[in-house]
Design a protein around this motif. Sequence first.
Motif, PDB file in Angstrom:
ATOM      1  N   LYS A  53       4.548   8.920 -17.474  1.00  0.00           N
ATOM      2  CA  LYS A  53       5.036  10.279 -17.754  1.00  0.00           C
ATOM      3  C   LYS A  53       4.412  10.834 -19.029  1.00  0.00           C
ATOM      4  O   LYS A  53       3.924  11.965 -19.062  1.00  0.00           O
ATOM      5  CB  LYS A  53       6.555  10.261 -17.876  1.00  0.00           C
ATOM      6  N   TRP A  54       4.412  10.029 -20.096  1.00  0.00           N
ATOM      7  CA  TRP A  54       3.914  10.515 -21.382  1.00  0.00           C
ATOM      8  C   TRP A  54       2.396  10.631 -21.396  1.00  0.00           C
ATOM      9  O   TRP A  54       1.845  11.488 -22.087  1.00  0.00           O
ATOM     10  CB  TRP A  54       4.457   9.659 -22.520  1.00  0.00           C
ATOM     11  N   ASN A  55       1.711   9.804 -20.620  1.00  0.00           N
ATOM     12  CA  ASN A  55       0.265   9.949 -20.485  1.00  0.00           C
ATOM     13  C   ASN A  55      -0.053  11.303 -19.844  1.00  0.00           C
ATOM     14  O   ASN A  55      -0.927  12.027 -20.318  1.00  0.00           O
ATOM     15  CB  ASN A  55      -0.300   8.800 -19.653  1.00  0.00           C
ATOM     16  N   LYS A  56       0.667  11.646 -18.791  1.00  0.00           N
ATOM     17  CA  LYS A  56       0.465  12.942 -18.126  1.00  0.00           C
ATOM     18  C   LYS A  56       0.825  14.094 -19.056  1.00  0.00           C
ATOM     19  O   LYS A  56       0.104  15.092 -19.135  1.00  0.00           O
ATOM     20  CB  LYS A  56       1.311  13.023 -16.853  1.00  0.00           C
ATOM     21  N   THR A  57       1.938  13.969 -19.763  1.00  0.00           N
ATOM     22  CA  THR A  57       2.389  15.033 -20.672  1.00  0.00           C
ATOM     23  C   THR A  57       1.361  15.283 -21.770  1.00  0.00           C
ATOM     24  O   THR A  57       0.978  16.422 -22.033  1.00  0.00           O
ATOM     25  CB  THR A  57       3.751  14.678 -21.295  1.00  0.00           C
ATOM     26  N   ILE A  58       0.914  14.217 -22.413  1.00  0.00           N
ATOM     27  CA  ILE A  58      -0.042  14.354 -23.515  1.00  0.00           C
ATOM     28  C   ILE A  58      -1.382  14.872 -23.008  1.00  0.00           C
ATOM     29  O   ILE A  58      -1.986  15.757 -23.609  1.00  0.00           O
ATOM     30  CB  ILE A  58      -0.186  13.029 -24.290  1.00  0.00           C
ATOM     31  N   ASN A  59      -1.838  14.357 -21.869  1.00  0.00           N
ATOM     32  CA  ASN A  59      -3.109  14.844 -21.323  1.00  0.00           C
ATOM     33  C   ASN A  59      -3.022  16.310 -20.920  1.00  0.00           C
ATOM     34  O   ASN A  59      -3.989  17.052 -21.093  1.00  0.00           O
ATOM     35  CB  ASN A  59      -3.568  13.978 -20.146  1.00  0.00           C
ATOM     36  N   SER A  60      -1.887  16.742 -20.420  1.00  0.00           N
ATOM     37  CA  SER A  60      -1.755  18.168 -20.085  1.00  0.00           C
ATOM     38  C   SER A  60      -1.766  19.027 -21.350  1.00  0.00           C
ATOM     39  O   SER A  60      -2.321  20.125 -21.351  1.00  0.00           O
ATOM     40  CB  SER A  60      -0.497  18.436 -19.245  1.00  0.00           C
ATOM     41  N   LEU A  61      -1.191  18.536 -22.433  1.00  0.00           N
ATOM     42  CA  LEU A  61      -1.266  19.254 -23.710  1.00  0.00           C
ATOM     43  C   LEU A  61      -2.701  19.294 -24.227  1.00  0.00           C
ATOM     44  O   LEU A  61      -3.138  20.312 -24.770  1.00  0.00           O
ATOM     45  CB  LEU A  61      -0.348  18.612 -24.755  1.00  0.00           C
ATOM     46  N   LEU A  62      -3.438  18.211 -24.040  1.00  0.00           N
ATOM     47  CA  LEU A  62      -4.843  18.178 -24.474  1.00  0.00           C
ATOM     48  C   LEU A  62      -5.679  19.149 -23.638  1.00  0.00           C
ATOM     49  O   LEU A  62      -6.551  19.838 -24.179  1.00  0.00           O
ATOM     50  CB  LEU A  62      -5.412  16.756 -24.354  1.00  0.00           C
ATOM     51  N   ILE A  63      -5.424  19.226 -22.341  1.00  0.00           N
ATOM     52  CA  ILE A  63      -6.165  20.137 -21.469  1.00  0.00           C
ATOM     53  C   ILE A  63      -5.854  21.588 -21.846  1.00  0.00           C
ATOM     54  O   ILE A  63      -6.750  22.419 -21.953  1.00  0.00           O
ATOM     55  CB  ILE A  63      -5.841  19.858 -19.984  1.00  0.00           C
ATOM     56  N   SER A  64      -4.574  21.891 -22.070  1.00  0.00           N
ATOM     57  CA  SER A  64      -4.211  23.269 -22.432  1.00  0.00           C
ATOM     58  C   SER A  64      -4.803  23.641 -23.793  1.00  0.00           C
ATOM     59  O   SER A  64      -5.198  24.780 -24.015  1.00  0.00           O
ATOM     60  CB  SER A  64      -2.699  23.460 -22.429  1.00  0.00           C
ATOM     61  N   LYS A  65      -4.913  22.662 -24.696  1.00  0.00           N
ATOM     62  CA  LYS A  65      -5.537  22.906 -26.009  1.00  0.00           C
ATOM     63  C   LYS A  65      -7.020  23.225 -25.837  1.00  0.00           C
ATOM     64  O   LYS A  65      -7.542  24.160 -26.438  1.00  0.00           O
ATOM     65  CB  LYS A  65      -5.370  21.664 -26.898  1.00  0.00           C
ATOM     66  N   GLN A  66      -7.698  22.478 -24.956  1.00  0.00           N
ATOM     67  CA  GLN A  66      -9.123  22.715 -24.722  1.00  0.00           C
ATOM     68  C   GLN A  66      -9.351  24.077 -24.048  1.00  0.00           C
ATOM     69  O   GLN A  66     -10.300  24.759 -24.356  1.00  0.00           O
ATOM     70  CB  GLN A  66      -9.708  21.594 -23.850  1.00  0.00           C
TER      71      GLN A  66
END
Length: 165
Positions: free
Chosen positions: A147-160
């Motif tokens: 869950k947290w891997n997906k959450t953090i990666n989605s935050l990284l994608i939205s940041k990019q």
Amino acid sequence: MDLGTAIIGLICIAVCALPFVLTNNNKKKKQKELLNTLKDFAKKNGSEITQHEIGENYAIGVDTSKNTVSFLQKTKEKVSLQFVNLTTIKNCEINNISKSLGKNETTLDKLILKLSAIDKKKPSIVLEFYNSDISFQPGNEFDSIEKWNKTINSLLISKQQSKAA
């Protein structure tokens, strides 16, 4: 059925249920303490917890508006706190670290979330969800780390994506 039998039955039920009630209350109290510690730590770093999860030996929370992660790991000896600004992170991945028990046998030693820094000179940040030296057996750590891997990666994608726009 007479009144005496009913009273004895109720007393037996209460005595049997009491350990479960006390254990549950104690667990909730420990979780609340961990969450408060995590929230205070995030606040000291100018962040606020908008999503969180409390595990057996850890607590993790993110501030989705500021793209930060706060992580707490508790052992018998100490409490370790980590604060990560996701603007400095390139990617996030799950690492299962196993140890050999002998011939063709391995067991899970650690379950970590590895945050790789954009600056290759800086070390990766490791958030440890499970350690066999601390816990005998993993519980819901697999679901939690996914869950947290997906959450953090989605935050990284939205940041990019916001940088590209």
